[in-house]
Design a protein around this motif. Structure first.
Motif, PDB file in Angstrom:
ATOM      1  N   ARG A 146      -7.858  18.467  -5.288  1.00 26.39           N
ATOM      2  CA  ARG A 146      -7.426  19.633  -6.060  1.00 26.39           C
ATOM      3  C   ARG A 146      -7.546  20.915  -5.257  1.00 26.39           C
ATOM      4  O   ARG A 146      -6.634  21.756  -5.259  1.00 26.39           O
ATOM      5  N   ASP A 147      -8.663  21.077  -4.556  1.00 25.46           N
ATOM      6  CA  ASP A 147      -9.000  22.370  -3.976  1.00 25.46           C
ATOM      7  C   ASP A 147      -8.552  22.550  -2.529  1.00 25.46           C
ATOM      8  O   ASP A 147      -8.233  23.681  -2.122  1.00 25.46           O
ATOM      9  N   THR A 148      -8.535  21.469  -1.727  1.00 26.60           N
ATOM     10  CA  THR A 148      -8.299  21.655  -0.295  1.00 26.60           C
ATOM     11  C   THR A 148      -7.248  20.732   0.306  1.00 26.60           C
ATOM     12  O   THR A 148      -6.802  20.978   1.436  1.00 26.60           O
ATOM     13  N   ILE A 149      -6.838  19.676  -0.394  1.00 29.75           N
ATOM     14  CA  ILE A 149      -5.953  18.694   0.229  1.00 29.75           C
ATOM     15  C   ILE A 149      -4.555  18.687  -0.385  1.00 29.75           C
ATOM     16  O   ILE A 149      -3.552  18.791   0.326  1.00 29.75           O
TER      17      ILE A 149
ATOM     18  N   HIS B 151       0.854  -1.189   0.000  1.00 37.22           N
ATOM     19  CA  HIS B 151       0.000   0.000   0.000  1.00 37.22           C
ATOM     20  C   HIS B 151       0.893   1.243   0.000  1.00 37.22           C
ATOM     21  O   HIS B 151       1.673   1.465   0.926  1.00 37.22           O
ATOM     22  N   THR B 152       0.778   2.046  -1.058  1.00 32.76           N
ATOM     23  CA  THR B 152       1.539   3.294  -1.179  1.00 32.76           C
ATOM     24  C   THR B 152       0.607   4.361  -1.718  1.00 32.76           C
ATOM     25  O   THR B 152       0.232   4.331  -2.882  1.00 32.76           O
ATOM     26  N   ASN B 153       0.234   5.315  -0.899  1.00 32.55           N
ATOM     27  CA  ASN B 153      -0.671   6.374  -1.357  1.00 32.55           C
ATOM     28  C   ASN B 153       0.087   7.603  -1.850  1.00 32.55           C
ATOM     29  O   ASN B 153      -0.069   8.015  -2.993  1.00 32.55           O
ATOM     30  N   GLY B 154       0.892   8.217  -0.990  1.00 35.51           N
ATOM     31  CA  GLY B 154       1.594   9.438  -1.369  1.00 35.51           C
ATOM     32  C   GLY B 154       2.859   9.165  -2.162  1.00 35.51           C
ATOM     33  O   GLY B 154       3.407   8.056  -2.148  1.00 35.51           O
ATOM     34  N   ASP B 155       3.356  10.199  -2.850  1.00 32.01           N
ATOM     35  CA  ASP B 155       4.563  10.010  -3.656  1.00 32.01           C
ATOM     36  C   ASP B 155       5.787   9.701  -2.798  1.00 32.01           C
ATOM     37  O   ASP B 155       6.711   9.003  -3.245  1.00 32.01           O
ATOM     38  N   ALA B 156       5.824  10.156  -1.554  1.00 33.88           N
ATOM     39  CA  ALA B 156       6.930   9.802  -0.666  1.00 33.88           C
ATOM     40  C   ALA B 156       6.852   8.337  -0.249  1.00 33.88           C
ATOM     41  O   ALA B 156       7.879   7.671  -0.084  1.00 33.88           O
ATOM     42  N   ALA B 157       5.645   7.815  -0.080  1.00 37.43           N
ATOM     43  CA  ALA B 157       5.486   6.392   0.232  1.00 37.43           C
ATOM     44  C   ALA B 157       5.915   5.542  -0.959  1.00 37.43           C
ATOM     45  O   ALA B 157       6.555   4.491  -0.791  1.00 37.43           O
TER      46      ALA B 157
ATOM     47  N   ASP C 218      -1.641  20.797  -8.978  1.00 38.21           N
ATOM     48  CA  ASP C 218      -0.549  20.077  -9.629  1.00 38.21           C
ATOM     49  C   ASP C 218      -0.493  18.620  -9.189  1.00 38.21           C
ATOM     50  O   ASP C 218      -0.392  17.709 -10.016  1.00 38.21           O
ATOM     51  N   ARG C 219      -0.546  18.383  -7.882  1.00 36.42           N
ATOM     52  CA  ARG C 219      -0.481  16.991  -7.420  1.00 36.42           C
ATOM     53  C   ARG C 219      -1.758  16.236  -7.748  1.00 36.42           C
ATOM     54  O   ARG C 219      -1.716  15.039  -8.070  1.00 36.42           O
ATOM     55  N   ALA C 220      -2.899  16.908  -7.677  1.00 37.44           N
ATOM     56  CA  ALA C 220      -4.160  16.234  -7.998  1.00 37.44           C
ATOM     57  C   ALA C 220      -4.178  15.756  -9.443  1.00 37.44           C
ATOM     58  O   ALA C 220      -4.743  14.710  -9.765  1.00 37.44           O
ATOM     59  N   ALA C 221      -3.536  16.495 -10.339  1.00 36.57           N
ATOM     60  CA  ALA C 221      -3.483  16.092 -11.746  1.00 36.57           C
ATOM     61  C   ALA C 221      -2.644  14.829 -11.923  1.00 36.57           C
ATOM     62  O   ALA C 221      -2.761  14.153 -12.960  1.00 36.57           O
ATOM     63  N   ARG C 222      -1.792  14.513 -10.934  1.00 35.71           N
ATOM     64  CA  ARG C 222      -0.976  13.303 -11.002  1.00 35.71           C
ATOM     65  C   ARG C 222      -1.624  12.132 -10.250  1.00 35.71           C
ATOM     66  O   ARG C 222      -0.967  11.157  -9.901  1.00 35.71           O
ATOM     67  N   LEU C 223      -2.922  12.216 -10.058  1.00 31.50           N
ATOM     68  CA  LEU C 223      -3.652  11.189  -9.323  1.00 31.50           C
ATOM     69  C   LEU C 223      -4.021  10.033 -10.264  1.00 31.50           C
ATOM     70  O   LEU C 223      -4.557  10.247 -11.353  1.00 31.50           O
TER      71      LEU C 223
ATOM     72  N   PHE D  60       2.285  -2.281  -6.310  1.00 32.15           N
ATOM     73  CA  PHE D  60       2.045  -1.139  -5.430  1.00 32.15           C
ATOM     74  C   PHE D  60       0.555  -0.835  -5.470  1.00 32.15           C
ATOM     75  O   PHE D  60      -0.011  -0.597  -6.543  1.00 32.15           O
ATOM     76  N   GLU D  61      -0.060  -0.839  -4.289  1.00 31.37           N
ATOM     77  CA  GLU D  61      -1.502  -0.603  -4.191  1.00 31.37           C
ATOM     78  C   GLU D  61      -1.810   0.883  -4.103  1.00 31.37           C
ATOM     79  O   GLU D  61      -1.175   1.600  -3.321  1.00 31.37           O
ATOM     80  N   HIS D  62      -2.734   1.330  -4.888  1.00 34.66           N
ATOM     81  CA  HIS D  62      -3.170   2.724  -5.008  1.00 34.66           C
ATOM     82  C   HIS D  62      -2.170   3.544  -5.822  1.00 34.66           C
ATOM     83  O   HIS D  62      -2.559   4.142  -6.800  1.00 34.66           O
ATOM     84  N   ALA D  63      -0.882   3.562  -5.398  1.00 36.64           N
ATOM     85  CA  ALA D  63       0.119   4.375  -6.111  1.00 36.64           C
ATOM     86  C   ALA D  63      -0.528   5.684  -6.531  1.00 36.64           C
ATOM     87  O   ALA D  63      -0.441   6.116  -7.683  1.00 36.64           O
ATOM     88  N   SER D  64      -1.176   6.323  -5.573  1.00 33.12           N
ATOM     89  CA  SER D  64      -2.128   7.394  -5.887  1.00 33.12           C
ATOM     90  C   SER D  64      -1.485   8.569  -6.606  1.00 33.12           C
ATOM     91  O   SER D  64      -2.033   9.085  -7.572  1.00 33.12           O
ATOM     92  N   VAL D  65      -0.342   9.024  -6.112  1.00 38.15           N
ATOM     93  CA  VAL D  65       0.350  10.155  -6.728  1.00 38.15           C
ATOM     94  C   VAL D  65       1.785   9.717  -7.005  1.00 38.15           C
ATOM     95  O   VAL D  65       2.506   9.325  -6.084  1.00 38.15           O
ATOM     96  N   THR D  66       2.190   9.792  -8.272  1.00 44.66           N
ATOM     97  CA  THR D  66       3.515   9.330  -8.680  1.00 44.66           C
ATOM     98  C   THR D  66       4.164  10.346  -9.612  1.00 44.66           C
ATOM     99  O   THR D  66       3.491  11.218 -10.179  1.00 44.66           O
TER     100      THR D  66
END
Length: 578
Positions: free
Chosen positions: A449-452, A384-390, A456-461, A413-419
């Motif tokens: 995109r708006d609050t978290i 499980h890796t969500n953030g780019d640092a993970a 830029d990072r949301a576009a890499r989701l 890698f699970e989710h790999a949400s932001v890479t």
């Protein structure tokens, strides 16, 4: 909804472990298909519109099945010589497509809240709708019984509102009301719920948990697993029969979406090997509605190190690819970070308006030790890796440890949400494939995109298109019960990337092609769970298929989420029928 695979495990364990443990530790695979060798004559002939998912032969009008496997596809005339007096002919009203693959869902930790009222943003688009749903639930609950609700996600409402004690007292004052946050890191309770749990304004918070107070009075907000477990201690416990019914109900729900195989993504966290024993027992009594691949968790109650956990799984006979064609142990699961919307996903840059980018669940050396424990026994790694640092943390460890190991294990890698582009390229070089939770984009994209995270990072989701460009074989998953198991909706989001909140497109460069999105819920997802005999209709493959009312391979992706499933088949026999 949440993307944190570790959510509230102590509460779930306390609620369910004794019922699951009643299954014991004996593993007895049923081996339904062991003596069913394919022959030259068809047991089953499927006639009608068949969409194979095979780009080299995308359509057929007849499919012959013997011993649970496809022996031929083609025209009805081509297959005429394969039938005989014992052949069953199926002429379904709809389109036959390959069985869909759900490569990451949670059976066990979803059982506790199976019958709780859904107050997710999907069910309750407005904050007022949450109260309406709770009041309906209270009106149908007997006095003294708990009013229970799940999946409340304040991050999807303006201002991120919380549910307070006073609000929930107005829902019902004469019975306990408890609402679980979507992350399951938080719960919201009324006065009667606190009284039922023997929690008062004077009760100290347990170590690692919070009982929020203002001016010495409980607000109703309870934080983190120890406190949530304390709050839920008085809930009635299910028995073994309740758990068995729940497992079948969940898998039937999956089958109703055309799913024939599912990866249970965190096995053992509630009751250890008894979870696998119970799956085999249920399957032996009556075949399960979907095939189950299990990912053994690397941290179990009662063990200090991942190496001890690995030894315990091995001693119980749970080794890579043990089991049978319906229930099989396949992977070694680790969790590198937490939840992005809960701001515990681990990022290289801080969250918007904050000074930190979450945190890792492991030190670098600790993660390596946990990975080594799985690799030593020959497991596929599922991290499980969500953030780019993970992602970076796990990738650096993999680049050090994987050379010289079995190159055929298909680590994930699970989710790999932001890479980043560099990370995707390095994943390809290391032999690691991503599995994306596409509903991150659909449900949470605007919040990211708006609050978290910021634009830029949301576009890499969930970068499906970039993963393909890097030479990877991505899959799509639901992380149930984070979101509903609905592979065709996930595929639709991978193509369109339209946000539920405002209909805008998030990261248009990441829009997958229809063929790429469908491969990610069929052949690529099957490949990731080592199920190379599924996900496509072709001679030699298992006869796992669904009957639907429209062909996703030839229709507009905008309509995929509305495709109805009429029936689902495993080895050519009915697993679900509407």
């Amino acid at each position: 909804m949440s993307d944190d695979c570790l959510a509230a495990l102590p509460a779930s364990r306390a609620h369910l472990s004794s019922a699951i443990s009643a299954a014991g530790h004996g593993i007895a695979p049923a081996h339904y298909a062991a003596d069913s060798a394919a022959g030259s004559a068809a047991d089953l002939l499927v006639v009608g519109r068949i969409s194979t998912g095979d780009p080299l032969a995308p359509a057929a009008e007849a499919m012959a099945v013997s011993g649970g496997r496809i022996i031929a596809l083609g025209s009805a005339a081509d297959l005429d010589g394969l039938t005989g007096p014992a052949t069953t002919v199926l002429s379904p009203d709809g389109v036959v497509i390959p069985g869909l693959i759900e490569p990451h869902a949670h059976i066990w930790v979803s059982l506790m809240t199976l019958d709780w009222t859904d107050v997710s943003h999907v069910a309750c688009p407005g904050f007022d709708d949450v109260f309406a749903a709770l009041k309906v639930a209270a009106a149908t609950t007997a006095p003294g019984q708990y009013v229970l609700a799940k999946l409340f996600d304040p991050s999807l409402y303006p201002g991120e509102p919380a549910l307070t004690r006073g609000m929930l007292d107005r829902v019902a004052a004469d019975r306990p009301v408890v609402v679980l946050n979507a992350s399951m890191h938080f719960a919201y309770a009324n006065s009667a719920a606190f009284a039922a749990a023997n929690i008062s304004d004077d009760t100290p918070a347990p170590a690692g948990g919070t009982l929020e107070k203002i001016d010495g009075r409980l607000t109703g907000i309870v934080g983190e697993a120890p406190a949530v477990t304390m709050l839920l201690a008085g809930l009635p416990r299910p028995d073994a029969a309740d758990v068995a019914r729940g497992v079948r109900r969940l898998l039937t729900e999956f089958a109703s979406q055309g799913v024939t195989s599912v990866r249970e993504a965190m096995t053992g966290t509630l009751a250890g090997v008894s979870e696998i024993a119970l799956l085999h027992q249920l399957n032996g009594a009556r075949r399960l509605p979907a095939r189950v691949s299990t990912a053994q968790f690397s941290a179990l109650d009662g063990y200090t190190t991942p190496a001890e956990v690995a030894a315990a799984w091995k001693a119980a006979g749970v080794t890579p690819f043990s089991g049978d064609e319906m229930v099989r142990a396949d992977a070694w699961k680790l969790v590198a970070d937490g939840s992005n919307q809960g701001r515990s996903g681990y990022f290289l840059q801080p969250y918007l308006g904050e000074t930190a980018g979450g945190h890792a669940n492991w030190t670098p050396e600790g993660l390596r030790q946990a990975m080594r424990a799985g690799l030593a026994d020959g497991w596929q790694l599922m991290i499980h890796t969500n953030g780019d640092a993970a992602v970076e943390l796990a990738l650096e460890a993999a680049e050090e440890l994987l050379p010289g190991t079995d190159p055929h294990l298909r680590h994930r890698f699970e989710h790999a949400s932001v890479t980043t582009d560099d990370q995707l390229a390095r994943m390809a070089s290391a032999g690691i494939s991503p599995s994306f939770l596409m509903d991150h984009v659909y449900y949470w994209g605007a919040a990211f995109r708006d609050t978290i995270l910021g634009a830029d990072r949301a576009a890499r989701l969930d970068r499906v298109a970039s993963a393909y460009r890097a030479g990877l074989r991505p899959s799509l998953h639901s992380d149930y019960n984070v979101t509903k198991v609905h592979p065709l909706h996930s595929a639709q989001t991978a193509v369109l990337r339209r946000l539920e909140a405002d209909g805008s497109v998030l990261g248009p460069d990441e829009c997958a092609t229809p063929a790429q999105a469908l491969a990610a819920i069929t052949t690529h997802a099957a490949w990731q769970i080592h199920a190379d005999d599924r996900g496509v209709l072709r001679p030699g493959m298992r006869a796992d298929f669904a009957v639907v009312d429209a062909d996703p391979w030839t229709t507009d992706p905008a309509g995929w989420d509305g495709i109805d499933v009429h029936a689902t088949y495993i080895d050519g026999t009915v697993a679900f029928s509407s």
